[in-house]
Design a protein around this motif. Sequence first.
Motif, mmCIF file in Angstrom:
data_model
loop_
_atom_site.group_PDB
_atom_site.id
_atom_site.type_symbol
_atom_site.label_atom_id
_atom_site.label_comp_id
_atom_site.label_asym_id
_atom_site.label_seq_id
_atom_site.Cartn_x
_atom_site.Cartn_y
_atom_site.Cartn_z
ATOM 1 N N VAL A 1 -21.536 43.138 13.550
ATOM 2 C CA VAL A 1 -21.152 42.148 14.557
ATOM 3 C C VAL A 1 -22.349 41.763 15.416
ATOM 4 O O VAL A 1 -23.000 42.614 16.018
ATOM 5 N N ASN A 2 -22.635 40.452 15.478
ATOM 6 C CA ASN A 2 -23.750 39.984 16.284
ATOM 7 C C ASN A 2 -23.255 39.545 17.670
ATOM 8 O O ASN A 2 -22.046 39.488 17.919
ATOM 9 N N PRO A 3 -24.155 39.221 18.595
ATOM 10 C CA PRO A 3 -23.731 38.873 19.955
ATOM 11 C C PRO A 3 -22.772 37.691 20.017
ATOM 12 O O PRO A 3 -21.853 37.677 20.838
ATOM 13 N N LEU A 4 -22.948 36.695 19.159
ATOM 14 C CA LEU A 4 -22.038 35.557 19.182
ATOM 15 C C LEU A 4 -20.636 35.990 18.781
ATOM 16 O O LEU A 4 -19.646 35.576 19.403
ATOM 17 N N GLU A 5 -20.516 36.824 17.749
ATOM 18 C CA GLU A 5 -19.199 37.333 17.356
ATOM 19 C C GLU A 5 -18.555 38.140 18.475
ATOM 20 O O GLU A 5 -17.340 38.055 18.696
ATOM 21 N N LYS A 6 -19.353 38.942 19.155
ATOM 22 C CA LYS A 6 -18.828 39.721 20.272
ATOM 23 C C LYS A 6 -18.228 38.800 21.333
ATOM 24 O O LYS A 6 -17.141 39.063 21.876
ATOM 25 N N ALA A 7 -18.929 37.713 21.635
ATOM 26 C CA ALA A 7 -18.439 36.775 22.639
ATOM 27 C C ALA A 7 -17.138 36.125 22.179
ATOM 28 O O ALA A 7 -16.191 35.966 22.969
ATOM 29 N N LEU B 1 -39.235 34.765 19.999
ATOM 30 C CA LEU B 1 -38.093 34.318 19.219
ATOM 31 C C LEU B 1 -36.913 35.213 19.539
ATOM 32 O O LEU B 1 -37.051 36.433 19.595
ATOM 33 N N ALA B 2 -35.739 34.619 19.761
ATOM 34 C CA ALA B 2 -34.522 35.386 19.999
ATOM 35 C C ALA B 2 -33.331 34.611 19.477
ATOM 36 O O ALA B 2 -33.133 33.455 19.833
ATOM 37 N N ASP B 3 -32.533 35.246 18.605
ATOM 38 C CA ASP B 3 -31.382 34.575 18.022
ATOM 39 C C ASP B 3 -30.324 35.619 17.696
ATOM 40 O O ASP B 3 -30.591 36.554 16.933
ATOM 41 N N GLY B 4 -29.142 35.451 18.257
ATOM 42 C CA GLY B 4 -28.077 36.424 18.037
ATOM 43 C C GLY B 4 -26.840 35.837 17.416
ATOM 44 O O GLY B 4 -25.735 36.301 17.691
ATOM 45 N N ALA B 5 -26.993 34.815 16.562
ATOM 46 C CA ALA B 5 -25.829 34.086 16.073
ATOM 47 C C ALA B 5 -25.654 34.123 14.556
ATOM 48 O O ALA B 5 -24.736 33.502 14.048
ATOM 49 N N GLU B 6 -26.517 34.843 13.829
ATOM 50 C CA GLU B 6 -26.448 34.799 12.367
ATOM 51 C C GLU B 6 -26.650 36.197 11.780
ATOM 52 O O GLU B 6 -26.970 37.151 12.475
ATOM 53 N N TRP B 7 -26.480 36.267 10.440
ATOM 54 C CA TRP B 7 -26.720 37.497 9.684
ATOM 55 C C TRP B 7 -27.690 37.179 8.549
ATOM 56 O O TRP B 7 -27.882 36.021 8.190
ATOM 57 N N GLY B 8 -28.258 38.215 7.965
ATOM 58 C CA GLY B 8 -29.150 37.955 6.841
ATOM 59 C C GLY B 8 -30.151 39.061 6.604
ATOM 60 O O GLY B 8 -29.851 40.249 6.747
ATOM 61 N N TYR B 9 -31.384 38.675 6.284
ATOM 62 C CA TYR B 9 -32.454 39.618 5.991
ATOM 63 C C TYR B 9 -33.776 38.928 6.286
ATOM 64 O O TYR B 9 -33.813 37.738 6.657
#
Length: 640
Positions: free
Chosen positions: A502-508, A575-583
Amino acid sequence: MEYCLWEKGQHTSSSVPLILPSLSDCTSIEQRARASVTERYKNDMSTVTIRQPVVATDLPTVETPIDVGDGPAPRTVQTFPQSVASGGPTPNGIILWTRIDPDRYDPSKSLYLEVSSDRSFDEDATGFEFSGPGVKPPDNYTIRVDLQGLLDPDSVYYYRFTYRGVRSNTGRCRTLPAVNSSPESLRFGVLNCQNYHNGYFGAMTRLAETDVDFVLHLGDYIYEEVTDGEPTDGEGRYADRRIDLPDGGTRPMSLDDFREIYETYKVDPHLRRLHERHTALQTWDDHAIANDRYWDYETDAPVFPDHPCGDVPEFTRYLTRAGIQAWWEFIPARIGYDPTADHIHDSFELYRSLRFGDLVTLLLTDERLYRSRPRSWPAILFNLWTRPDSPRTMLGTTQRRWLCSELRESETVWTVWANAVLFKPLYLLAKGLIFWKDAWSGFESERRAIIEVLTEVRRRGGTNVVVLTGDMHMTLATRLRNERNGETPVGVEFMTPSVTSVNPLEKAEAFAERVAARLSPSATNRSAIRNAIQSLSDWIERSGRWMLSQILGRGSASGAAERLADAGLAPHFTLADGAEWGYSVVEFSREACTWDVYWVDKTVDSPTAECKPAYRIYLPADEYTIRERHGEISEPGSAR
């Protein structure tokens, strides 16, 4: 039901629960649990049955190809449900792994292995026989074989196992370059935080198809808690990703529980494909055993803050050993293990260094087994730079000395630290408010000591330090500085997004859903609120990355973020991004380090799940200047 009182079976590794009416009387339960397990597991290293890999040079060789017979045979997945994997590379060897399905096990039958530099096995193939019972039930039907001394440096090999006339899928592995060699480049695929319940592993198939030399996994390969995925709609967003533990709870209580989790994860076709295609270098984080675990040096036992038996020392010692054994059974790695050691800290050594010629030194640390309790919230809330919390440690004395020594002595072009949790402090209001205490912010004195070593390394020159980090389920890039010694950068830190966690956007979004449910019990009203939340979610999707950049600074950071950072009121992140998943894929050459981030949709269970090039960071050698290259990142290349 979760319980913390149980007995061990006489002839099986399964644990038999004693049903308790309630967990409300914690003191009583702790007393009863201690009485139940103290004598059985106190300082009992016999609960861990780690054996070093079989040495291939000790095995008889056989002609190839191995005969699979003419009659109908069971499907490969029925004999090798978790397929194959490789790890622990050296210039002249590697560790190969597989697991036999227990229903196919026959102690009178031999297991065979073929290894070749030819994908078709038509040329240069060597066969080995593991005479029955080469695979042993106490090892959970897994086997590791070490090819040390049989392979050439910097070379690709193919391998397959055969058992009872059935061949495994073919695996591909790679050895390290010779220590005295001078590679032109080196590419790692980087992963972390793959929660089975929170999505599908399409990112792993995408990385399997990518042209990298090795895969580096920074931790949380499994998640010990097997509750439904988060966010949840009641039935669980990913209802087909449930795991039922043998002991019936939602957290492990035994070795069997850990085994069930690993077995389920590793039958995932995306994860199988990743291990078939690439050799993996792995460390661990907390979820390999228990969330936010640490070692209480007063009771000399681990503590699991979220586990129902997490503060029962006899139990936590046992479960830590069980978790270590399960990790060893399923992860092919070259670890140190001494079964005669009096203390678990002296028996299991996960941290290690790998040398890739004169180009890269890779340092993998263990940031869980030795860590003490993080600083308390009052200490963090009122953190002062002049008051270090010196007794606390994340690495332990021996490992810290080893890490500092490796950093000081490295002479390769790049020195890369595989670091499980955020190293840069995350704070607001001039360090008056520091949060994420589970990261290095909770161990400030030790963090400063390492920063001082990085400062020495920068003054000396000769190597460039890159810290590769996971854990926070975000994409971050930042320079590391010695805050007490000017603004000169001493390294950089790149954080890879989670695979599914779960990333920050999902938490919100999940928080908004819970608020809606509490505000209105009416289904009609909830639907209206949910629609409003969906509209808000769509807006967040469009602007969430921009919002995060305003807070933390991304790319050409906003004026507000720059002013906060310049005033020392907040850290600066390129750079800061908390809305996606990946590698991510990181490449080291003699001229530069390039870090590419890819986003992969975790909601689609498909090998063709969308893989979107997201960011590229370019770092020239001999200068810690992070340059974000918009629009230059390309589609990931095909694996060789």
